[in-house]
Design an enzyme around this catalytic site. Sequence first.
Site, PDB file in Angstrom:
ATOM      1  N   ASN A  13     -25.882  -8.917  33.562  1.00 27.17           N
ATOM      2  CA  ASN A  13     -25.044  -7.815  33.094  1.00 27.17           C
ATOM      3  C   ASN A  13     -25.839  -7.045  32.047  1.00 27.17           C
ATOM      4  OD1 ASN A  13     -23.129  -6.112  32.050  1.00 27.17           O
ATOM      5  ND2 ASN A  13     -21.950  -7.724  31.006  1.00 27.17           N
ATOM      6  N   TRP A  14     -26.343  -5.886  32.470  1.00 26.48           N
ATOM      7  CA  TRP A  14     -27.207  -5.120  31.555  1.00 26.48           C
ATOM      8  C   TRP A  14     -26.407  -4.289  30.557  1.00 26.48           C
ATOM      9  CZ3 TRP A  14     -31.509  -3.021  35.393  1.00 26.48           C
ATOM     10  CH2 TRP A  14     -32.371  -4.080  35.706  1.00 26.48           C
ATOM     11  N   LYS A  15     -25.094  -4.258  30.697  1.00 26.00           N
ATOM     12  CA  LYS A  15     -24.253  -3.477  29.775  1.00 26.00           C
ATOM     13  C   LYS A  15     -24.787  -2.038  29.682  1.00 26.00           C
ATOM     14  CE  LYS A  15     -23.114  -7.801  27.590  1.00 26.00           C
ATOM     15  NZ  LYS A  15     -22.545  -8.499  26.462  1.00 26.00           N
ATOM     16  N   HIS A  99     -14.393  -7.526  31.977  1.00 22.09           N
ATOM     17  CA  HIS A  99     -15.292  -8.067  30.945  1.00 22.09           C
ATOM     18  C   HIS A  99     -14.617  -7.893  29.575  1.00 22.09           C
ATOM     19  CE1 HIS A  99     -18.673  -8.433  28.199  1.00 22.09           C
ATOM     20  NE2 HIS A  99     -19.283  -9.096  29.162  1.00 22.09           N
ATOM     21  N   GLU A 101     -15.623  -6.898  26.816  1.00 27.08           N
ATOM     22  CA  GLU A 101     -15.914  -5.638  26.112  1.00 27.08           C
ATOM     23  C   GLU A 101     -15.035  -4.506  26.654  1.00 27.08           C
ATOM     24  OE1 GLU A 101     -20.156  -5.785  26.647  1.00 27.08           O
ATOM     25  OE2 GLU A 101     -20.261  -7.464  25.248  1.00 27.08           O
ATOM     26  N   GLU A 171     -15.955 -16.542  30.065  1.00 24.03           N
ATOM     27  CA  GLU A 171     -16.769 -16.013  28.973  1.00 24.03           C
ATOM     28  C   GLU A 171     -15.966 -16.049  27.680  1.00 24.03           C
ATOM     29  OE1 GLU A 171     -20.213 -13.419  30.422  1.00 24.03           O
ATOM     30  OE2 GLU A 171     -18.537 -12.128  30.002  1.00 24.03           O
ATOM     31  N   GLY A 177     -22.950 -12.529  23.043  1.00 23.17           N
ATOM     32  CA  GLY A 177     -23.857 -11.775  22.192  1.00 23.17           C
ATOM     33  C   GLY A 177     -24.001 -12.337  20.791  1.00 23.17           C
ATOM     34  N   SER A 217     -24.006 -15.949  25.637  1.00 24.99           N
ATOM     35  CA  SER A 217     -25.262 -16.396  25.031  1.00 24.99           C
ATOM     36  C   SER A 217     -26.038 -17.383  25.909  1.00 24.99           C
ATOM     37  CB  SER A 217     -25.008 -16.984  23.637  1.00 24.99           C
ATOM     38  OG  SER A 217     -24.528 -15.976  22.762  1.00 24.99           O
ATOM     39  N   GLY A 239     -27.660 -10.452  27.235  1.00 24.66           N
ATOM     40  CA  GLY A 239     -28.916 -10.197  26.505  1.00 24.66           C
ATOM     41  C   GLY A 239     -30.166 -10.749  27.179  1.00 24.66           C
TER      42      GLY A 239
HETATM   43  P1  PGA Z   1     -24.614 -12.420  26.359  1.00 25.81           P
HETATM   44  O1  PGA Z   1     -23.547 -11.558  27.211  1.00 25.81           O
HETATM   45  O2  PGA Z   1     -25.380 -13.265  27.369  1.00 25.81           O
HETATM   46  O3  PGA Z   1     -25.489 -11.385  25.706  1.00 25.81           O
HETATM   47  O4  PGA Z   1     -23.851 -13.249  25.406  1.00 25.81           O
HETATM   48  C1  PGA Z   1     -22.832 -12.132  28.274  1.00 25.81           C
HETATM   49  C2  PGA Z   1     -21.884 -11.116  28.842  1.00 25.81           C
HETATM   50  O5  PGA Z   1     -21.346 -10.319  28.072  1.00 25.81           O
HETATM   51  O6  PGA Z   1     -21.629 -11.079  30.061  1.00 25.81           O
END
Ligand code: PGA
Length: 259
Positions: A13-15, A99, A101, A171, A177, A217, A239
């Site tokens: 997931n490159w966001k 997600h 976010e 998640e 993150g 993470s 990340g």
């Molecule tokens: P992260 O993100 O690996 O940077 O914690 C995971 C995600 O949001 O899917």
Amino acid sequence: MPADIRRTVVIANWKMYKTCRQAAEFLDALPQETRSERRVDLVLCPPFTALETLGHALRPTSVALGAQNVHWAEEGAYTGEISPLMLRDLGVTYVLVGHSERRQYFCESDETVNKRSLAALAHELIPVICVGESLDQREAGHTDDIVYRQVALALAGVTVAQIPKLVFAYEPIWAIGTGKTCAADEANRVIGLIRHRITSLYTPAAAQAVSILYGGSVKPDTMSEQMAQPQIDGALVGGASLEPKAFATIVAKAVGSRQ
Ligand code: PGA
């Protein structure tokens, strides 16, 4: 049904990172063995703007293309939204739904998660439905209730035949993150609960057929322990998926855990 019949899935997931040029550079730097890996399902989810470029570049590889969101309508007056037909047109096969976010910053609700999931399934896109509790919810002892509820609401109207065509990702929001990975045995426990919830809503066979990933993470050095857990079928990586070497190592560990 033994766990090893489920597909192992690793999703990047490159966001809101990477332009088209940066996406192409990532793929050029990804080792050939990762690009042609077939023992696990690999998916790259770039921002919408890089879908077409990356989709072309992925054609000769065994890596699938994913999007980070989808609207439920096929078309319409929805400024700023992208429909399932538009994603299909670009060769997208997976889509992240709900997600944290999106839930936190863009008013995503359990109801819209459900609508997006149903629309994705109706258009033969694989929804990757994200669920997980906040730190406050965990500390108050509400993790299991929250996850149970999110799973049930996301699946409203989904048929038993559609269950093997979707993916869940657990998640925990406090692990995203932050560098604080959820302990592997605790992630395994919650993922077991998700499977239990699907069993109670559908059938044990349906629940056993769904790949359920852990995200939050995930790093190259957390993968082996995570993948050793019987309920965890892969990873949703933020990340660490931005860097080709780290992502290739994560994929290699997923493959290694299945041999
Ligand atoms: P992260 O993100 O690996 O940077 O914690 C995971 C995600 O949001 O899917």
